[in-house]
Design a protein around this motif. Structure first.
Motif, PDB file in Angstrom:
ATOM      1  N   ARG A   1       0.828  -1.206   0.000  1.00 12.69           N
ATOM      2  CA  ARG A   1       0.000   0.000   0.000  1.00 12.69           C
ATOM      3  C   ARG A   1       0.867   1.263   0.000  1.00 12.69           C
ATOM      4  O   ARG A   1       0.544   2.247  -0.679  1.00 12.69           O
ATOM      5  CB  ARG A   1      -0.949  -0.015   1.197  1.00 12.69           C
ATOM      6  CG  ARG A   1      -1.983   1.098   1.165  1.00 12.69           C
ATOM      7  CD  ARG A   1      -3.022   0.925   2.261  1.00 12.69           C
ATOM      8  NE  ARG A   1      -3.876  -0.222   2.031  1.00 12.69           N
ATOM      9  CZ  ARG A   1      -4.969  -0.215   1.272  1.00 12.69           C
ATOM     10  NH1 ARG A   1      -5.332   0.901   0.648  1.00 12.69           N
ATOM     11  NH2 ARG A   1      -5.696  -1.298   1.138  1.00 12.69           N
ATOM     12  N   ARG A   2       1.939   1.251   0.755  1.00 13.94           N
ATOM     13  CA  ARG A   2       2.826   2.419   0.766  1.00 13.94           C
ATOM     14  C   ARG A   2       3.429   2.647  -0.618  1.00 13.94           C
ATOM     15  O   ARG A   2       3.491   3.788  -1.095  1.00 13.94           O
ATOM     16  CB  ARG A   2       3.928   2.213   1.799  1.00 13.94           C
ATOM     17  CG  ARG A   2       4.973   3.317   1.807  1.00 13.94           C
ATOM     18  CD  ARG A   2       6.081   3.016   2.807  1.00 13.94           C
ATOM     19  NE  ARG A   2       7.150   3.995   2.745  1.00 13.94           N
ATOM     20  CZ  ARG A   2       8.257   3.934   3.476  1.00 13.94           C
ATOM     21  NH1 ARG A   2       8.426   2.943   4.347  1.00 13.94           N
ATOM     22  NH2 ARG A   2       9.189   4.860   3.371  1.00 13.94           N
TER      23      ARG A   2
ATOM     24  N   SER B   1      -3.368  10.276  -0.201  1.00 16.03           N
ATOM     25  CA  SER B   1      -4.073   9.868   1.001  1.00 16.03           C
ATOM     26  C   SER B   1      -4.954   8.657   0.701  1.00 16.03           C
ATOM     27  O   SER B   1      -5.498   8.532  -0.393  1.00 16.03           O
ATOM     28  CB  SER B   1      -4.948  11.011   1.516  1.00 16.03           C
ATOM     29  OG  SER B   1      -4.173  12.125   1.866  1.00 16.03           O
ATOM     30  N   GLN B   2      -5.089   7.792   1.673  1.00 14.82           N
ATOM     31  CA  GLN B   2      -5.959   6.627   1.553  1.00 14.82           C
ATOM     32  C   GLN B   2      -6.763   6.472   2.841  1.00 14.82           C
ATOM     33  O   GLN B   2      -6.299   6.846   3.923  1.00 14.82           O
ATOM     34  CB  GLN B   2      -5.134   5.360   1.300  1.00 14.82           C
ATOM     35  CG  GLN B   2      -4.349   5.413  -0.001  1.00 14.82           C
ATOM     36  CD  GLN B   2      -3.549   4.150  -0.194  1.00 14.82           C
ATOM     37  OE1 GLN B   2      -3.964   3.212  -0.836  1.00 14.82           O
ATOM     38  NE2 GLN B   2      -2.381   4.125   0.407  1.00 14.82           N
ATOM     39  N   HIS B   3      -7.957   5.909   2.700  1.00 18.00           N
ATOM     40  CA  HIS B   3      -8.803   5.689   3.872  1.00 18.00           C
ATOM     41  C   HIS B   3      -8.196   4.596   4.755  1.00 18.00           C
ATOM     42  O   HIS B   3      -7.843   3.520   4.267  1.00 18.00           O
ATOM     43  CB  HIS B   3     -10.205   5.280   3.432  1.00 18.00           C
ATOM     44  CG  HIS B   3     -11.091   4.907   4.577  1.00 18.00           C
ATOM     45  ND1 HIS B   3     -11.471   5.811   5.543  1.00 18.00           N
ATOM     46  CD2 HIS B   3     -11.650   3.716   4.916  1.00 18.00           C
ATOM     47  CE1 HIS B   3     -12.234   5.196   6.422  1.00 18.00           C
ATOM     48  NE2 HIS B   3     -12.360   3.931   6.074  1.00 18.00           N
ATOM     49  N   ILE B   4      -8.061   4.898   6.035  1.00 23.67           N
ATOM     50  CA  ILE B   4      -7.628   3.904   7.013  1.00 23.67           C
ATOM     51  C   ILE B   4      -8.849   3.541   7.845  1.00 23.67           C
ATOM     52  O   ILE B   4      -9.353   4.381   8.603  1.00 23.67           O
ATOM     53  CB  ILE B   4      -6.492   4.441   7.909  1.00 23.67           C
ATOM     54  CG1 ILE B   4      -5.292   4.875   7.060  1.00 23.67           C
ATOM     55  CG2 ILE B   4      -6.070   3.379   8.925  1.00 23.67           C
ATOM     56  CD1 ILE B   4      -4.172   5.528   7.866  1.00 23.67           C
ATOM     57  N   PRO B   5      -9.358   2.319   7.728  1.00 27.80           N
ATOM     58  CA  PRO B   5     -10.580   1.948   8.460  1.00 27.80           C
ATOM     59  C   PRO B   5     -10.392   2.052   9.968  1.00 27.80           C
ATOM     60  O   PRO B   5      -9.281   1.936  10.497  1.00 27.80           O
ATOM     61  CB  PRO B   5     -10.819   0.494   8.028  1.00 27.80           C
ATOM     62  CG  PRO B   5     -10.088   0.349   6.733  1.00 27.80           C
ATOM     63  CD  PRO B   5      -8.881   1.233   6.854  1.00 27.80           C
ATOM     64  N   ASP B   6     -11.503   2.250  10.659  1.00 21.68           N
ATOM     65  CA  ASP B   6     -11.457   2.406  12.114  1.00 21.68           C
ATOM     66  C   ASP B   6     -10.824   1.207  12.796  1.00 21.68           C
ATOM     67  O   ASP B   6     -10.046   1.358  13.746  1.00 21.68           O
ATOM     68  CB  ASP B   6     -12.870   2.630  12.670  1.00 21.68           C
ATOM     69  CG  ASP B   6     -13.414   4.009  12.332  1.00 21.68           C
ATOM     70  OD1 ASP B   6     -12.616   4.887  11.937  1.00 21.68           O
ATOM     71  OD2 ASP B   6     -14.641   4.193  12.444  1.00 21.68           O
TER      72      ASP B   6
ATOM     73  N   GLN C   1      -7.608   8.656   6.477  1.00 22.73           N
ATOM     74  CA  GLN C   1      -7.394   9.513   5.328  1.00 22.73           C
ATOM     75  C   GLN C   1      -8.499   9.238   4.312  1.00 22.73           C
ATOM     76  O   GLN C   1      -9.018   8.139   4.215  1.00 22.73           O
ATOM     77  CB  GLN C   1      -6.029   9.217   4.680  1.00 22.73           C
ATOM     78  CG  GLN C   1      -4.854   9.388   5.624  1.00 22.73           C
ATOM     79  CD  GLN C   1      -4.571  10.834   5.934  1.00 22.73           C
ATOM     80  OE1 GLN C   1      -5.002  11.729   5.226  1.00 22.73           O
ATOM     81  NE2 GLN C   1      -3.852  11.069   7.011  1.00 22.73           N
ATOM     82  N   THR C   2      -8.831  10.249   3.535  1.00 27.87           N
ATOM     83  CA  THR C   2      -9.812  10.073   2.473  1.00 27.87           C
ATOM     84  C   THR C   2      -9.071   9.830   1.173  1.00 27.87           C
ATOM     85  O   THR C   2      -8.169  10.581   0.808  1.00 27.87           O
ATOM     86  CB  THR C   2     -10.662  11.352   2.324  1.00 27.87           C
ATOM     87  OG1 THR C   2     -11.303  11.589   3.577  1.00 27.87           O
ATOM     88  CG2 THR C   2     -11.706  11.177   1.245  1.00 27.87           C
TER      89      THR C   2
END
Length: 227
Positions: free
Chosen positions: A131-132, A190-195, A224-225
């Protein structure tokens, strides 16, 4: 002692760090330098399966690879690929990069100088860096399609290959922090990081798996969105 909860949290991070992309034919495969020769093995496998006509290995040395790969990460990756039967004409070496951003920028420059037409890239990294690597490439090379790839390993298999479970957990925690911090610094999208991933990360930080956290940066991950 690594608890049952620690392992459950680690698996959440492991699963999140992997993009889950299906390999597909691409213009080129780029193997990102590291201590892990498995990156070169994964690149060779994709080449031999007809997924790419060209391999680029990128990476200089770092404190963690200087002794093991004294000629440079990319050079050792190339040697591994040749040992496994890849012709030298199908391998390009980029020997200067010392971080993921330089891996992408210098590889792109090298391919442009070689007049290679690139519309898609198989981006090969360690399993927990998928992902990075993807987020960095999308920031620095947005006009090409990025397909993330790595050695197909379970978390247990990766821990066995490294031989240090605590170090692996520390690396996963550090990689998650970077996914939160680096977009703010312009290094990646930016990427979404789930809760549930955030919560697992925070528990692991409280448990002391922090040796790979960035100094002078927030230890708390932020959602992140995707953009």
């Amino acid at each position: 002692m690594i608890s049952t909860q620690d392992w459950a949290d680690t698996r959440r991070l492991w699963d999140y760090h992997q993009m889950g992309h299906a390999p597909k034919p691409c213009s080129v495969a780029i193997g990102l330098g590291s201590h892990d020769l498995g990156v070169a093995d994964a690149a060779v496998d994709l080449y031999q399966r007809g997924m790419t006509p060209l391999l680029v290995f990128t990476g200089a040395t770092s404190p963690t690879t200087r002794d093991r790969m004294p000629r440079g990460e990319a050079v050792h990756y190339r040697e591994r690929a040749l040992e496994l039967g890849v012709p030298s004409s199908a391998v390009i070496v980029e020997p200067r990069a010392r971080n993921t951003g330089e891996n992408i920028r210098f590889s792109r420059q090298l391919l442009e100088e070689a007049d290679v037409d690139v519309s898609s890239v198989l981006l090969i990294s360690k399993p927990y860096e998928e992902r990075r690597a993807y987020a960095t490439a999308r920031k620095l090379w947005p006009e090409v399609e990025i397909v993330s790839a790595s050695s197909p390993m379970t978390l247990d298999e990766y821990v066995d290959s490294i031989g240090d479970a605590r170090l692996v957990i520390d690396m996963l925690v550090g990689a998650l922090q970077r996914l939160s911090v680096y977009p703010q610094q312009g290094f990646m999208i930016s990427q979404h990081i789930p809760d549930d991933v955030n919560e697992a990360y925070e528990r692991l930080c409280r448990r002391g798996f922090t040796s790979r956290l960035l100094p002078d940066a927030p230890s708390q991950a932020r959602s992140q969105t995707r953009r």
